[in-house]
Motif scaffolding. Structure first.
Motif, PDB file in Angstrom:
ATOM      1  N   THR A 201       2.908  -5.078 -13.160  1.00 62.69           N
ATOM      2  CA  THR A 201       3.046  -6.208 -12.241  1.00 62.69           C
ATOM      3  C   THR A 201       2.182  -7.376 -12.686  1.00 62.69           C
ATOM      4  O   THR A 201       2.598  -8.547 -12.607  1.00 62.69           O
ATOM      5  CB  THR A 201       2.670  -5.793 -10.806  1.00 62.69           C
ATOM      6  N   SER A 202       0.969  -7.090 -13.159  1.00 65.63           N
ATOM      7  CA  SER A 202       0.079  -8.158 -13.634  1.00 65.63           C
ATOM      8  C   SER A 202       0.672  -8.861 -14.854  1.00 65.63           C
ATOM      9  O   SER A 202       0.603 -10.089 -14.969  1.00 65.63           O
ATOM     10  CB  SER A 202      -1.301  -7.586 -13.979  1.00 65.63           C
ATOM     11  N   VAL A 203       1.234  -8.097 -15.766  1.00 62.34           N
ATOM     12  CA  VAL A 203       1.857  -8.689 -16.955  1.00 62.34           C
ATOM     13  C   VAL A 203       2.977  -9.644 -16.553  1.00 62.34           C
ATOM     14  O   VAL A 203       3.155 -10.717 -17.143  1.00 62.34           O
ATOM     15  CB  VAL A 203       2.394  -7.578 -17.883  1.00 62.34           C
ATOM     16  N   PRO A 256       2.533  -9.554  -5.761  1.00 65.88           N
ATOM     17  CA  PRO A 256       1.483  -9.653  -4.748  1.00 65.88           C
ATOM     18  C   PRO A 256       0.160  -9.108  -5.288  1.00 65.88           C
ATOM     19  O   PRO A 256       0.171  -8.280  -6.203  1.00 65.88           O
ATOM     20  CB  PRO A 256       2.023  -8.819  -3.597  1.00 65.88           C
ATOM     21  N   PRO A 257      -0.968  -9.554  -4.727  1.00 71.90           N
ATOM     22  CA  PRO A 257      -2.274  -9.166  -5.272  1.00 71.90           C
ATOM     23  C   PRO A 257      -2.545  -7.675  -5.132  1.00 71.90           C
ATOM     24  O   PRO A 257      -2.021  -7.006  -4.235  1.00 71.90           O
ATOM     25  CB  PRO A 257      -3.259  -9.988  -4.436  1.00 71.90           C
ATOM     26  N   ILE A 258      -3.380  -7.165  -6.039  1.00 75.26           N
ATOM     27  CA  ILE A 258      -3.781  -5.762  -6.030  1.00 75.26           C
ATOM     28  C   ILE A 258      -5.251  -5.693  -5.637  1.00 75.26           C
ATOM     29  O   ILE A 258      -6.093  -6.371  -6.234  1.00 75.26           O
ATOM     30  CB  ILE A 258      -3.581  -5.115  -7.413  1.00 75.26           C
ATOM     31  N   PHE A 259      -5.564  -4.875  -4.642  1.00 79.51           N
ATOM     32  CA  PHE A 259      -6.936  -4.743  -4.165  1.00 79.51           C
ATOM     33  C   PHE A 259      -7.463  -3.354  -4.498  1.00 79.51           C
ATOM     34  O   PHE A 259      -7.266  -2.413  -3.734  1.00 79.51           O
ATOM     35  CB  PHE A 259      -6.996  -4.983  -2.647  1.00 79.51           C
ATOM     36  N   TYR A 260      -8.118  -3.230  -5.638  1.00 74.71           N
ATOM     37  CA  TYR A 260      -8.722  -1.954  -5.990  1.00 74.71           C
ATOM     38  C   TYR A 260     -10.102  -1.794  -5.353  1.00 74.71           C
ATOM     39  O   TYR A 260     -10.503  -0.687  -5.003  1.00 74.71           O
ATOM     40  CB  TYR A 260      -8.851  -1.820  -7.512  1.00 74.71           C
TER      41      TYR A 260
END
Length: 384
Positions: A201-203, A256-260
């Motif tokens: 998704t980030s790519v 959408p953003p990823i919250f690790y």
């Protein structure tokens, strides 16, 4: 150690280390590990795998890819006339049993250690030799870095899909004996977004990721390798923290953003910076992979005090289990000056436990037959 009975039953057990990225992707091997036993027998009806006591689906594409690649390499060695290839074993099914001594799928590179150990153990069973990091990447991209001990870098390949990339050891585990690692386990739960799907998704969506890959990581890799060669902790620590911060900024830049990271993760970051500011030097560093758990780097002389700092500001439950695991750490007393300088309110239940560890070796065969995870029937032992 292989066990053999007329070539009808072969068993090998190996262990492989966890790798944690300091520059994502330049790695550090730790004494957290995966242990895997592979048995091969003409009596087995199908390939099977058990992970941490539970049978898993052996038809998963990544597992199948690793099995297929190792079997292909073994067949190639046989066709080339290599005498030590177990030719009978190539037509036999395998049983695989694997356990981790750390939380699985919680952002501590369990898949990397798992696939590295799997590939290494299969290679020992089937008589495959040579460069295995490319094969291990069929299971997990970062698994190639668990194929060596100490400090390892992931070298980009020439193919656009990266399938020919491999790992290379920068320094062995004996290079920096004073460097220690504290894993602050914030959550042992399975992370909501997997590393592979998150990166995909980030790519596709993050502009920052492209800038990071093109302009930031190559320069930082050179700086980090130099810091490791020189055992320069200040440079090592600051590069590690800056790169961790940018990695998670990339996760936020994903759409959408990823919250690790969670609230406890951010409190750990704050704690580290306040601790360093009190001493006016960088004595401790943090990094977070794709999960909330903090990996802390420091030197041997700081371990006792910083463990006590964590215990003070993240007090363990009085009725809980063992809070400090791994290498022993002697208790010490914190000064009131240090407590006031950090100036944070204690947070009960913030940290589940601490794993004290250091640099470890690459994959290796476990020589003691009693350590096999599978019994003589090819099924998991009860203790596994």
């Amino acid at each position: 150690m292989p066990e053999d009975s007329g070539k009808e039953f072969t068993m090998v057990t190996c262990s492989a280390p966890v790798n944690i990225a300091v520059i994502k992707y330049c790695e550090y091997r730790m004494f957290l590990k995966t242990t895997t036993t592979v048995a091969c027998s003409r009596s087995f009806q199908e390939d099977r795998i058990w992970l941490n006591g539970k049978e898993e689906d052996i038809t998963q594409p990544r597992l199948q890819s690793c099995l297929r690649e190792i079997r292909c390499l073994a067949r190639k060695r046989r066709s080339d006339g290599e005498a030590d290839v177990d030719t009978a074993g190539l037509s036999h099914k395998v049983h695989i049993c694997s356990v981790n001594n750390f939380p699985t799928a919680a952002g501590l590179a369990s898949s990397a250690a798992g696939y590295a150990c799997l590939v290494y153990t299969l290679s020992r069973v089937m008589g495959v030799e040579g460069e295995l990091s490319v094969v291990s990447r069929q299971g997990s991209g970062s698994a190639c870095r668990s194929m060596y001990g100490g400090f390892v870098q992931w070298i980009m390949g020439q193919q656009g899909d990266g399938k020919d990339s491999l790992s290379q050891q920068v320094e062995p585990e004996t290079h920096w004996p004073e460097l220690r690692v504290l894993v602050l386990v914030v959550s042992a739960e399975r992370k909501p977004v997997g590393s592979t799907s998150g990166m995909q998704t980030s790519v596709e969506t993050s502009i920052l990721l492209k800038h990071r890959a093109d302009s930031v990581v190559p320069a930082r890799m050179k700086e980090m390798i130099e810091a490791v060669h020189k055992r320069d902790f200040t440079a090592f620590a600051e590069l590690t923290m800056k790169d961790s911060n940018q990695f998670h900024a990339t996760c936020l830049d994903t759409y959408p953003p990823i919250f690790y990271l969670n609230d406890v993760s951010r409190r750990v970051i704050n704690l580290v910076h306040r601790y360093n500011r009190h001493y006016r030097e960088t004595k401790v560093a943090y990094t977070f992979d794709a999960g909330p758990n903090a990996v802390i780097y420091t030197l041997q002389q700081n371990v006792e005090e910083f463990v006590q700092v964590v215990k003070h500001f993240f007090p363990p439950e009085t009725n809980g289990g063992q809070f400090l695991k791994g290498l022993p750490v002697a208790p010490t007393t914190l000064s009131e000056e240090l407590k006031q300088a950090i100036g944070m309110e204690p947070m009960v239940k913030g940290i589940c436990y601490i794993i004290s560890t250091k640099a470890g070796p690459g994959p290796r065969v476990v020589e003691d037959p009693s350590e096999h995870l599978l019994g003589s029937d090819g099924l998991p032992k009860e203790s596994a």
